[in-house]
Write a protein that holds these residues in place. Structure first.
Motif, PDB file in Angstrom:
ATOM      1  N   ALA A  30      50.026  -2.904 -30.703  1.00  0.00           N
ATOM      2  CA  ALA A  30      49.610  -4.254 -30.319  1.00  0.00           C
ATOM      3  C   ALA A  30      49.007  -4.989 -31.501  1.00  0.00           C
ATOM      4  O   ALA A  30      49.303  -6.175 -31.739  1.00  0.00           O
ATOM      5  N   ILE A  31      48.140  -4.303 -32.251  1.00  0.00           N
ATOM      6  CA  ILE A  31      47.553  -4.900 -33.451  1.00  0.00           C
ATOM      7  C   ILE A  31      48.652  -5.374 -34.395  1.00  0.00           C
ATOM      8  O   ILE A  31      48.635  -6.500 -34.909  1.00  0.00           O
ATOM      9  N   GLU A  32      49.640  -4.491 -34.618  1.00  0.00           N
ATOM     10  CA  GLU A  32      50.721  -4.819 -35.548  1.00  0.00           C
ATOM     11  C   GLU A  32      51.553  -5.990 -35.051  1.00  0.00           C
ATOM     12  O   GLU A  32      51.886  -6.904 -35.810  1.00  0.00           O
ATOM     13  N   SER A  33      51.887  -5.967 -33.755  1.00  0.00           N
ATOM     14  CA  SER A  33      52.715  -7.033 -33.186  1.00  0.00           C
ATOM     15  C   SER A  33      52.029  -8.385 -33.287  1.00  0.00           C
ATOM     16  O   SER A  33      52.635  -9.383 -33.707  1.00  0.00           O
ATOM     17  N   LEU A  34      50.774  -8.428 -32.913  1.00  0.00           N
ATOM     18  CA  LEU A  34      50.024  -9.680 -32.982  1.00  0.00           C
ATOM     19  C   LEU A  34      49.817 -10.110 -34.431  1.00  0.00           C
ATOM     20  O   LEU A  34      49.873 -11.308 -34.747  1.00  0.00           O
ATOM     21  N   ALA A  35      49.592  -9.142 -35.313  1.00  0.00           N
ATOM     22  CA  ALA A  35      49.372  -9.465 -36.719  1.00  0.00           C
ATOM     23  C   ALA A  35      50.619 -10.075 -37.346  1.00  0.00           C
ATOM     24  O   ALA A  35      50.540 -11.077 -38.070  1.00  0.00           O
ATOM     25  N   VAL A  36      51.784  -9.480 -37.070  1.00  0.00           N
ATOM     26  CA  VAL A  36      53.027  -9.983 -37.656  1.00  0.00           C
ATOM     27  C   VAL A  36      53.289 -11.417 -37.211  1.00  0.00           C
ATOM     28  O   VAL A  36      53.642 -12.285 -38.021  1.00  0.00           O
ATOM     29  N   THR A  37      53.117 -11.688 -35.928  1.00  0.00           N
ATOM     30  CA  THR A  37      53.367 -13.036 -35.438  1.00  0.00           C
ATOM     31  C   THR A  37      52.436 -14.039 -36.100  1.00  0.00           C
ATOM     32  O   THR A  37      52.832 -15.173 -36.374  1.00  0.00           O
ATOM     33  N   THR A  38      51.208 -13.625 -36.376  1.00  0.00           N
ATOM     34  CA  THR A  38      50.241 -14.523 -36.999  1.00  0.00           C
ATOM     35  C   THR A  38      50.512 -14.749 -38.477  1.00  0.00           C
ATOM     36  O   THR A  38      50.415 -15.880 -38.970  1.00  0.00           O
ATOM     37  N   VAL A  39      50.844 -13.680 -39.200  1.00  0.00           N
ATOM     38  CA  VAL A  39      50.939 -13.800 -40.660  1.00  0.00           C
ATOM     39  C   VAL A  39      52.347 -14.117 -41.163  1.00  0.00           C
ATOM     40  O   VAL A  39      52.500 -14.402 -42.357  1.00  0.00           O
ATOM     41  N   MET A  40      53.363 -14.092 -40.313  1.00  0.00           N
ATOM     42  CA  MET A  40      54.727 -14.297 -40.795  1.00  0.00           C
ATOM     43  C   MET A  40      54.938 -15.629 -41.517  1.00  0.00           C
ATOM     44  O   MET A  40      55.674 -15.673 -42.517  1.00  0.00           O
ATOM     45  N   PRO A  41      54.332 -16.738 -41.074  1.00  0.00           N
ATOM     46  CA  PRO A  41      54.504 -17.963 -41.885  1.00  0.00           C
ATOM     47  C   PRO A  41      54.027 -17.784 -43.317  1.00  0.00           C
ATOM     48  O   PRO A  41      54.635 -18.297 -44.257  1.00  0.00           O
ATOM     49  N   ILE A  42      52.942 -17.021 -43.515  1.00  0.00           N
ATOM     50  CA  ILE A  42      52.432 -16.779 -44.862  1.00  0.00           C
ATOM     51  C   ILE A  42      53.341 -15.824 -45.624  1.00  0.00           C
ATOM     52  O   ILE A  42      53.640 -16.020 -46.804  1.00  0.00           O
ATOM     53  N   VAL A  43      53.805 -14.771 -44.950  1.00  0.00           N
ATOM     54  CA  VAL A  43      54.695 -13.803 -45.593  1.00  0.00           C
ATOM     55  C   VAL A  43      55.987 -14.473 -46.044  1.00  0.00           C
ATOM     56  O   VAL A  43      56.450 -14.281 -47.181  1.00  0.00           O
ATOM     57  N   SER A  44      56.587 -15.278 -45.167  1.00  0.00           N
ATOM     58  CA  SER A  44      57.856 -15.928 -45.506  1.00  0.00           C
ATOM     59  C   SER A  44      57.698 -16.874 -46.686  1.00  0.00           C
ATOM     60  O   SER A  44      58.598 -16.999 -47.523  1.00  0.00           O
ATOM     61  N   PRO A 152      42.777  -5.759 -29.309  1.00  0.00           N
ATOM     62  CA  PRO A 152      43.633  -6.451 -30.272  1.00  0.00           C
ATOM     63  C   PRO A 152      43.780  -7.942 -29.973  1.00  0.00           C
ATOM     64  O   PRO A 152      43.817  -8.763 -30.882  1.00  0.00           O
ATOM     65  N   SER A 153      43.870  -8.286 -28.695  1.00  0.00           N
ATOM     66  CA  SER A 153      44.025  -9.689 -28.349  1.00  0.00           C
ATOM     67  C   SER A 153      42.766 -10.492 -28.646  1.00  0.00           C
ATOM     68  O   SER A 153      42.834 -11.685 -28.937  1.00  0.00           O
ATOM     69  N   MET A 154      41.619  -9.832 -28.597  1.00  0.00           N
ATOM     70  CA  MET A 154      40.360 -10.511 -28.872  1.00  0.00           C
ATOM     71  C   MET A 154      40.153 -10.724 -30.375  1.00  0.00           C
ATOM     72  O   MET A 154      39.631 -11.750 -30.799  1.00  0.00           O
ATOM     73  N   VAL A 155      40.558  -9.736 -31.171  1.00  0.00           N
ATOM     74  CA  VAL A 155      40.268  -9.821 -32.606  1.00  0.00           C
ATOM     75  C   VAL A 155      41.517  -9.750 -33.483  1.00  0.00           C
ATOM     76  O   VAL A 155      41.466 -10.153 -34.649  1.00  0.00           O
ATOM     77  N   GLY A 156      42.626  -9.226 -32.940  1.00  0.00           N
ATOM     78  CA  GLY A 156      43.809  -8.981 -33.757  1.00  0.00           C
ATOM     79  C   GLY A 156      44.364 -10.201 -34.470  1.00  0.00           C
ATOM     80  O   GLY A 156      44.437 -10.225 -35.706  1.00  0.00           O
ATOM     81  N   PRO A 157      44.798 -11.248 -33.734  1.00  0.00           N
ATOM     82  CA  PRO A 157      45.361 -12.410 -34.413  1.00  0.00           C
ATOM     83  C   PRO A 157      44.373 -13.081 -35.372  1.00  0.00           C
ATOM     84  O   PRO A 157      44.732 -13.448 -36.489  1.00  0.00           O
ATOM     85  N   PHE A 158      43.130 -13.235 -34.923  1.00  0.00           N
ATOM     86  CA  PHE A 158      42.115 -13.857 -35.775  1.00  0.00           C
ATOM     87  C   PHE A 158      41.883 -13.030 -37.032  1.00  0.00           C
ATOM     88  O   PHE A 158      41.835 -13.553 -38.153  1.00  0.00           O
ATOM     89  N   LEU A 159      41.758 -11.693 -36.859  1.00  0.00           N
ATOM     90  CA  LEU A 159      41.516 -10.811 -37.988  1.00  0.00           C
ATOM     91  C   LEU A 159      42.707 -10.780 -38.928  1.00  0.00           C
ATOM     92  O   LEU A 159      42.546 -10.812 -40.162  1.00  0.00           O
ATOM     93  N   ALA A 160      43.934 -10.723 -38.365  1.00  0.00           N
ATOM     94  CA  ALA A 160      45.133 -10.711 -39.210  1.00  0.00           C
ATOM     95  C   ALA A 160      45.228 -11.988 -40.026  1.00  0.00           C
ATOM     96  O   ALA A 160      45.561 -11.961 -41.217  1.00  0.00           O
ATOM     97  N   GLY A 161      44.934 -13.125 -39.379  1.00  0.00           N
ATOM     98  CA  GLY A 161      44.953 -14.387 -40.106  1.00  0.00           C
ATOM     99  C   GLY A 161      43.905 -14.422 -41.202  1.00  0.00           C
ATOM    100  O   GLY A 161      44.161 -14.898 -42.315  1.00  0.00           O
ATOM    101  N   ALA A 162      42.711 -13.898 -40.908  1.00  0.00           N
ATOM    102  CA  ALA A 162      41.640 -13.869 -41.907  1.00  0.00           C
ATOM    103  C   ALA A 162      42.010 -12.950 -43.070  1.00  0.00           C
ATOM    104  O   ALA A 162      41.763 -13.281 -44.240  1.00  0.00           O
ATOM    105  N   VAL A 163      42.603 -11.796 -42.769  1.00  0.00           N
ATOM    106  CA  VAL A 163      43.025 -10.871 -43.819  1.00  0.00           C
ATOM    107  C   VAL A 163      44.056 -11.534 -44.724  1.00  0.00           C
ATOM    108  O   VAL A 163      43.977 -11.457 -45.959  1.00  0.00           O
TER     109      VAL A 163
END
Length: 456
Positions: A30-44, A152-163
């Motif tokens: 779940a962490i990975e899935s949410l993280a990828v969706t959040t950071v993919m614009p930056i990765v691309s 993960p839903s509480m902190v995952g996307p926010f944390l992935a974006g911050a990372v």
């Protein structure tokens, strides 16, 4: 285990470590899935791969089909233990390849390997549940899996974006790889003390055929995604041919009658694919929409994903408690209505400039609708399955899920590319999602009553 007392728990002494390890693997996925969706614009952007944005999602889902078929066959023939170990290993290797990538093709290669592991892990865990837990605990196990999305839903996307924003996007992959390895060691040690069965002899020719068909489906799904890069005159023709070919190739991988929504298990499997396609194709573009149209940072663009994941976990818990009381037809109607409402909210922001809060809050209803529906479909799949076909049916459910998501994301990507890309083209994604949800209602009203008949 089927003779366990009615008051047994998924957390009792004989299962606590396996339950905890399985939930940890779901948590990290779940962490990975949410993280990828959040950071993919930056990765691309970092890897100069904007044209392959949709393929980064669709490719992983496509190769997961291969992992699902392989894990399902392996589980039926030899038990789920080896399949789970191999799948988790591939998942970790894929994360490492993506995290260390310096070009978009290298990143995509890691995502493809990761997909093999993700698909196999899902099916293997389903079979572990079927073999280790009595039927009356299946709903609680899958509710626990869904609840593993809460943190993960509480902190995952926010944390992935911050990372990604303040450190480096690579840690969104490398960090999960390290933690998954630790969780894997815990469950591997504990599973050795449980008898998960040794399977039954399988027809090798049939298994080889199914695996080859899975490879064909995966390759064609990637072709659909890549067709967004070819000349506009031909991209839709190529995609249409590939979709038709997938429809032909996938038939032996699904229960008979799935594509015509036959009552019972076929409709369960078909609805899973259509609902997944609608949800995940839309969600892949929500952080992108918030960044492009409303100038959100990566850190804050994950808020919509957080609300949706929280809604998913909460509704899954309700399904575990009251699913039998609600019944399949009512769950279908509630879920479909919630997802359509959410898509209309996001469409209002994308097409008409409604305040981004409309999209963010609205998307939470999509998560709730999926949270109510997803575990119910999984429980029904196991209820319709016997010991000899648990692997096949579990893999069929996951194949439908991943293929529907991969094809829908790829088609959405073609739609965005055909309209010139950018935020102005995003409304087509959400209109497409609404169409898929309406189609999902057809098999949703033909789910049958396997859960009710086996609950006594």
């Amino acid at each position: 285990m089927t003779g366990a007392s009615a008051d047994s728990s998924i957390w009792d002494r004989s299962r606590v470590w396996v339950t905890g390890g399985a939930v940890a693997l779901i948590f990290l996925a779940a962490i990975e899935s949410l993280a990828v969706t959040t950071v993919m614009p930056i990765v691309s952007e970092a890897l100069d791969g904007q044209a392959l944005y949709a393929v980064a999602f669709a490719g992983t889902l496509a190769t997961s089909v291969i992992g699902m078929v392989a894990a399902g066959a392996w589980s039926d023939a030899r038990g789920p233990r080896g399949a789970l170990y191999a799948a988790v290993t591939l998942f970790i290797v894929g994360l490492l390849l993506s995290g260390f990538a310096h070009t978009m093709p290298q990143f995509l290669a890691g995502r493809l390997v990761q997909g093999l592991g993700t698909g196999g892990q899902t099916v293997a865990l389903y079979v572990v549940v079927a073999r280790l837990y009595p039927p009356h605990l299946h709903g609680k196990v899958f509710a626990a899996f869904a609840a593993a999305w809460v943190v993960p839903s509480m902190v995952g996307p926010f944390l992935a974006g911050a990372v990604a924003e303040y450190l480096d996007w690579r840690w969104a992959f490398l960090g999960v790889a390290v933690l998954t390895a630790a969780a894997f060691m815990a469950i591997a040690i504990r599973l050795r003390g449980h008898d998960l069965g040794h399977g039954e002899p399988q027809d090798r020719r049939v298994l080889t055929r199914r695996l080859l068909l899975a490879v064909v489906v995966a390759v064609l799904a990637v072709v659909i995604g890549l067709s967004a890069e070819i000349e506009a005159t031909w991209r839709w023709q190529v995609a249409l041919v590939a979709i038709i070919a997938i429809g032909i190739a996938i038939v032996p991988l699904l229960p008979r009658g799935a594509l015509r929504a036959a009552t019972g298990l076929p409709s369960v499997v078909l609805m899973r694919g259509l609902a997944a396609g609608a949800f995940f194709a839309s969600e892949a573009y929500i952080p992108y929409l918030l960044m492009e149209r409303f100038d959100f940072s990566a850190t804050w663009a994950g808020i919509a994903l957080m609300l949706a994941a929280l809604g998913w976990a909460g509704a899954s818990d309700l399904q575990g408690r009251y699913g039998e009381r609600l019944g399949n037809r009512r769950i279908t109607l509630i879920s479909v209505s919630a997802i359509i409402f959410a898509l209309l909210c996001v469409l209002a922001s994308a097409a008409f400039g409604a305040h981004p809060a409309v999209a963010i809050v609205g998307w939470g209803f999509a998560g709730a609708g999926m949270g109510l529906l997803y575990p119910r479909l999984t429980v029904l799949t196991l209820a319709y399955s016997g010991a000899s076909d648990q692997g096949f049916n579990s893999s069929a459910l996951s194949i439908s899920d991943s293929t529907g998501s991969a094809v829908a994301i790829a088609v959405a990507g073609i739609g965005v590319a055909s309209l010139g890309g950018g935020a102005s083209a995003f409304p087509v994604v959400f209109v497409f999602g609404i169409v898929l949800v309406l189609l999902a209602a057809v098999p949703g009203l033909r789910l049958g009553h396997a859960a009710e008949s086996t609950a006594s």
